[in-house]
Design an enzyme around this catalytic site. Structure first.
Site, PDB file in Angstrom:
ATOM      1  N   ASP A 144       0.863  -1.175   0.000  1.00 63.92           N
ATOM      2  CA  ASP A 144       0.000   0.000   0.000  1.00 63.92           C
ATOM      3  C   ASP A 144       0.904   1.230   0.000  1.00 63.92           C
ATOM      4  O   ASP A 144       2.072   1.160   0.348  1.00 63.92           O
ATOM      5  CB  ASP A 144      -0.924  -0.035   1.230  1.00 63.92           C
ATOM      6  CG  ASP A 144      -2.122   0.881   1.035  1.00 63.92           C
ATOM      7  OD1 ASP A 144      -2.208   1.554  -0.013  1.00 63.92           O
ATOM      8  OD2 ASP A 144      -2.973   0.940   1.946  1.00 63.92           O
TER       9      ASP A 144
ATOM     10  N   ASP B  22      -3.688   7.178  -3.921  1.00 65.46           N
ATOM     11  CA  ASP B  22      -5.056   7.652  -4.124  1.00 65.46           C
ATOM     12  C   ASP B  22      -5.559   8.424  -2.908  1.00 65.46           C
ATOM     13  O   ASP B  22      -4.976   8.337  -1.829  1.00 65.46           O
ATOM     14  CB  ASP B  22      -5.988   6.468  -4.404  1.00 65.46           C
ATOM     15  CG  ASP B  22      -6.055   5.517  -3.241  1.00 65.46           C
ATOM     16  OD1 ASP B  22      -5.004   4.946  -2.865  1.00 65.46           O
ATOM     17  OD2 ASP B  22      -7.149   5.346  -2.657  1.00 65.46           O
TER      18      ASP B  22
ATOM     19  N   ALA C 164     -11.764   2.821   0.764  1.00 64.34           N
ATOM     20  CA  ALA C 164     -12.470   3.672   1.743  1.00 64.34           C
ATOM     21  C   ALA C 164     -13.832   3.112   2.144  1.00 64.34           C
ATOM     22  O   ALA C 164     -14.816   3.844   2.276  1.00 64.34           O
ATOM     23  CB  ALA C 164     -12.617   5.099   1.210  1.00 64.34           C
TER      24      ALA C 164
ATOM     25  N   CYS D 109     -14.631 -21.867  17.941  1.00 67.10           N
ATOM     26  CA  CYS D 109     -14.552 -22.594  16.663  1.00 67.10           C
ATOM     27  C   CYS D 109     -13.851 -23.922  16.824  1.00 67.10           C
ATOM     28  O   CYS D 109     -13.602 -24.390  17.934  1.00 67.10           O
ATOM     29  CB  CYS D 109     -13.956 -21.729  15.555  1.00 67.10           C
ATOM     30  SG  CYS D 109     -12.171 -21.816  15.351  1.00 67.10           S
TER      31      CYS D 109
ATOM     32  N   CYS E  72     -10.834 -24.660  15.537  1.00 64.00           N
ATOM     33  CA  CYS E  72      -9.403 -24.559  15.202  1.00 64.00           C
ATOM     34  C   CYS E  72      -8.537 -25.130  16.319  1.00 64.00           C
ATOM     35  O   CYS E  72      -8.985 -25.412  17.426  1.00 64.00           O
ATOM     36  CB  CYS E  72      -9.020 -23.113  14.867  1.00 64.00           C
ATOM     37  SG  CYS E  72      -8.675 -22.076  16.303  1.00 64.00           S
TER      38      CYS E  72
ATOM     39  N   CYS F 250      -8.727 -23.173  19.517  1.00 57.36           N
ATOM     40  CA  CYS F 250      -9.996 -23.357  20.232  1.00 57.36           C
ATOM     41  C   CYS F 250     -10.138 -24.773  20.784  1.00 57.36           C
ATOM     42  O   CYS F 250     -10.876 -24.997  21.739  1.00 57.36           O
ATOM     43  CB  CYS F 250     -11.169 -23.028  19.313  1.00 57.36           C
ATOM     44  SG  CYS F 250     -11.315 -21.267  18.966  1.00 57.36           S
TER      45      CYS F 250
END
Lengths: 661, 661
Positions: free
Chosen positions: B85, B120, B191, B274, B276, B279
């Site tokens: 970016d 931008d 944005a 979850c 995973c 978890c």
């Protein structure tokens, strides 16, 4: 059986019970362990309890002698709680088993199982009524026999009694009632696997609801053979506490992955379907390249990861008070499951009894089905019961709480009914909104009237629901003033603007508000009785919300900020006790517990003699003795049915010592 | 940019593009790597690409010199593709940055980033129109400048050009069009974070749809700053290919868990959310007891596990053709997300162009929102277009395919319109059902008319939708015969039973059926042109389904078993070419590719000169040259827009060599 409930939402309950091998949390999943052929090490999963088959052990000489010598825990290498099945499944498949009821009961005790099962006769879905009735007799007799043996021999193991009755709701109800009378420990609901396999989920709803509604709330229920996590949340919301999964290994052997969204075949997978360890480490190609045994092990592990994760998600949802939101989400994975959830709408009144009146989480509208949720039903009944003024003004919805976001000029009002001169003191102001129909502005901060969210883009089901309630409700009033936006939203063909339309205005009056909320919470006219004398209202400096209400200098009640319900102070409790007649809002406790209750100790279920049938969990209740002397007041942790039914655990948190938030 | 699409569903696409550091699959997630402070090792996650901030590197002397000397890949220790970016975010937060557009473009190339971004101006939601227009001019100029620099200096890096335009759909469209003309490599949509943070998801739908509809299909789109997995499926269905997640670490630092169901704070968790690794291994109490650093690392890992799992689930759904089913499910997690999905219904015609006409998976009705799906819209248009007989008979739904499950006696029919003598040859037989309105019995096996599921318990939205279509559609007929069950289901007030009601009967006629399906697939009257002469129909011995159709002894077409669509044989293609006029159902290829096409080679997009705007992915199409000479025929892999737009990848699978299934 010492089952206690810690948290509830809808019919779902977070609880625990104890066996000879420790505590079992609910809801929970019991992985099925094959006594001879177990290949998956379940020790890495957080299983409190597993299930294995006593009949398979009984039939195999080697397993049998091992189990008799060292116990079933040693045999399957698991030191938590073990439930055993009796051979009923084999009976249903092969038509016969080589053991009788007494033998298998005694055998289960002999191998030191924690929970044993009598030899019930599974009655599959869509059996004939005659056959089902015959089989039910045998099942009931065997359950009685089993209970008799257990009591006679003072057996240590807990006893399962399986509810049967095929797809006849009345026979399921009868079976549940008959078995309840035996006071067994756990109530499985049996012979439902074919319903699940054929996607007849809506019939499953009838079977479960007709069973659980007739089972004691104080005993765990086990949905026998339900191992697909896709169904867990719906089943828990209907009151099922335990599931068993053979699916994790059977599906794995067929290269099938269980997920919340259904079943996936390895052959169809390009990507792994979840976030578990297996799905993160391997690709479908990796698995396809493995040897069968290793692959089966990994898929079985995935299946268990997914299943236990769903149990955790369900528990969290119960604690958060968002179980129905979870069910509504899960039910979108297949139209037959959505159909089942729509079917559950028929049981809204039944579920309402189990739905706490206030909850931590907001009510989410997820579509037409949400209109049948108990919260909605309950509010509409309250609206019908409330005192009405001469006129009704119906406003469009604003940001919530509506009453805090009214515009300076309300706008134009059409007249419906008899046009009369406007009397601002004689108008009930309400907002028309989906899903709660009409929300009176002076109680709009009370749960769930501000604590709900709906999509701004409306569906026709929602519009028609509100419109039809509204058209019925306006008959309670002489003159109805309908805001032009409401007329437009609900396509009401009204043309006559009230000539005094411009003077119609709502100003919040705190005295009216506290009385209206008290009426909404405790019943009509309670507000006047509770708040009389010189009323002083103390508000939060930060939020401007009402916090405390004093009358003649004494604290009567505190208003909870999150849901705007009153928490009584002592004076409030005394006034409430005077204002409403026995048995309303009362829990009657026995004489033995009276001193403890007076001291401010919490009330245990075993002391409860009677209870107002309108009491729900989280209500502010009065605790009285048999003479209706007010002993204390507090917050109910259970509903009326549960308080009466449980013999262990807390029923009411005593708040008599409570003074301020 | 060499982006190619392998699989599509709705506007979602499975594709790949190549950078200097390898292939990137789409849809995909780019974890954000902080160039100086990265603490999470992302190597264990299957990331093809990451994103880092060139401006932060530029501003830090140490990082800058490292990056300039050894490249950004060495700096952040990642050897896959890297996007950078430009500092626009810092510009939007601090109002100014210490670098100009040319400097940051040249810097990005210098540090060997794979994808660079021009500087931008982010235009946040709800800006003023004047401000937005001013900022857009700057953004466009900088994009032009960047493209000029890239082209002049023959830069290797790919170039991002960010679509801006605040919440003005027309300005988003203009921005997208202007940037498209520059032929950059990747189009981020910028944005939008404030929209997501404030739950303004329905405005997000407008922003994305007005952007993607004006961007080239042949370039990947990146939804900039979207890192919450809750939104991925909806965004992919709207045509977004890339997401970036700083959320995984930012949320982790605040003890927040990302899930598909929303965000959970550790403080509120009683259970891990979850399946995973994190978890499964830890409890919320375990995490609470850890030191902050370790806890943050584990929660960040959970966040990445969940996010990548959702990307996998989305990819699988695209391949299965069930992306919209996934979106409908996910959108139930919050009413504002459901509102956004309802908003997407406004874009049904736009989405229809991208919706393959036949798919592997069934259409699931999940509620009122499903009525706006492109499959429904498309069918209703087809119904309007089709030839009509004198009478219309409307039947209730049976098991699917309806025509295979008609009862022996159809039952009673009411008359609507002019009562006339029954002429069985002059009746169109259709079934009224949700969501497809009316399904003609002779095409009811064609996708999705049998390949759909709806709940048996109907919603009012569905009933009203079918009813209103039906009441409009009957104007095409002189006499309408409405089955009594249909009259009841849709509350049609009909009283007159047709005196010959008992002779009304539908018998399947295979010749009619193949012609009707050909008309449905290719357009009106094609059936007659395709199947003329002596027709011979060969059926599967096993299933009884039509497999091959011969005319005068020659194979004309094969019928695919799964969806009952025709796959042309050579004779069929020739007949179709004669029957319908240019440019209908044609793809025009250039002269260079003619010999290859005639040989049976697949057609690549770069050879496509023109294309019937009605062509969708998976259609059977004719391949012609500019003189409309028939060169070959095949199955389109892309839709009309995509074939015209892409310059790499296959457009049509040539089936000229194809004879039998």
């Amino acid at each position: 059986m010492n089952f206690t409930i810690k948290s509830k939402d809808s019919r779902g309950r977070i609880g625990t019970f104890e066996t000879a091998h420790g505590f079992v949390r609910t809801p929970n999943l019991m992985p099925v362990i094959h006594p001879g052929k177990q290949t998956i090490d379940i020790s890495k999963f957080d299983a409190d309890i597993v299930i294995t088959n006593a009949y398979l052990i009984y039939k195999d000489e080697k397993l049998k002698s091992k189990a008799l010598n060292n116990g079933v825990h040693d045999l399957i290498n698991f030191d938590g709680s073990i439930m055993t099945d009796s051979g009923s499944y084999q009976l249903s498949v092969y038509g016969d088993v080589e053991v009788n009821n007494q033998e298998i009961i005694e055998f289960q005790e002999a191998i030191k199982t924690d929970i044993g099962t009598s030899l019930d006769i599974p009655t599959p879905p869509y059996s004939t009524r005659t056959k089902t009735e015959e089989d039910l007799k045998v099942t009931l007799n065997r359950a009685k026999e089993a209970k008799g043996i257990k009591d006679n021999k003072k057996m240590n193991m807990l006893l399962n009694s399986v509810v049967q009755g095929s797809t006849f709701p009345d026979l399921r109800s009868k079976s549940a009632k008959d078995l309840s009378a035996l006071n067994c420990d756990i109530y499985p609901i049996g012979a439902i696997v074919p319903l699940m396999e054929s996607y007849h989920y809506s019939d499953l709803v009838d079977v479960i609801m007709s069973s659980v509604s007739n089972l004691p709330d104080s005993k765990p229920r086990h949905l026998m053979g339900a191992g697909h996590p896709m169904l867990f949340s719906l089943a828990v919301a209907m009151g099922c506490d335990l599931f068993d999964s053979a699916a994790y290994i059977l599906y794995a052997k067929n290269d099938r992955f269980l997920t919340i969204r259904g079943t996936y075949k390895l052959g169809d997978l390009h990507e792994m379907p979840c976030s578990c360890e297996v799905c993160s480490k391997y690709t479908p190609d990796d698995l396809r390249a493995m040897d069968k045994k290793e692959r089966t092990r990994l898929i079985a592990e995935h299946n268990l990861h997914v299943s236990f994760a769903e149990i955790r998600v369900i528990r969290q949802a119960i604690i958060d008070g968002s179980l129905m939101e979870l069910v509504e989400e899960r039910s979108r994975v297949h139209p037959t499951l959505l159909n089942a959830y729509r079917k559950l709408g028929d049981y809204s009144n039944n579920l309402e009894v189990y739905e706490p009146r206030v909850k931590k989480s907001a009510f989410f509208y997820s579509g037409a089905e949400s209109l049948k949720r108990p919260e909605v039903t309950r509010h509409l009944i309250k609206l019908d019961e409330m005192n009405k003024k001469r006129d009704l003004a119906i406003l469009p919805p604003y940001k919530k709480p509506y009453s805090n976001h009214l515009p300076d000029k309300l706008g134009d009002f059409y007249v419906y009914g008899d046009e009369m001169e406007i009397d601002l003191d004689n108008i009930d102001f309400m907002v028309a909104d989906i899903p709660f129909g009409l929300v009176p502005l002076n109680i709009d901060e009370a749960y769930p009237l501000s604590q709900h969210e709906s999509p701004k883009i409306k569906d026709i089901d929602g519009i028609e629901f509100v419109k039809s309630f509204l058209l019925d409700f306006v008959w309670n009033y002489s003159q109805i003033l309908i805001h032009s936006n409401v007329a437009e939203d609900y396509q009401l063909c009204l043309y006559r603007t009230h000539p005094q339309s411009n003077i119609i205005d709502f100003k919040i009056n705190d005295h009216d508000k506290i009385k209206a909320i008290a009426d909404y919470q405790f019943g009509n006219k309670v507000g006047d009785a509770l708040f009389k004398g010189e009323i002083e209202i103390e508000k939060s400096k930060k939020t401007g919300k009402i916090r405390h209400v004093y009358c003649d200098g004494k604290l009567v009640a505190n208003m909870r900020a999150s849901d705007s319900y009153f928490v009584l102070a002592k004076k409030g409790a005394i006034r409430l006790h005077k204002a409403i007649k026995f048995p309303k809002n009362r829990v009657v406790v026995n004489a033995d517990s009276e001193p403890f209750t007076r001291e401010g100790k919490s009330v245990f279920s075993k002391f409860v003699l009677n209870c107002d049938s309108n009491i729900r969990a989280n209500d502010e209740v009065l605790i009285v003795n048999e003479n209706d002397d007010l002993l204390a007041f507090g917050k109910s942790l259970l509903n009326c049915n549960e308080m009466m039914n449980f013999n262990v655990g807390q029923a009411i948190k005593n708040r008599s010592g409570y003074l301020r938030c």
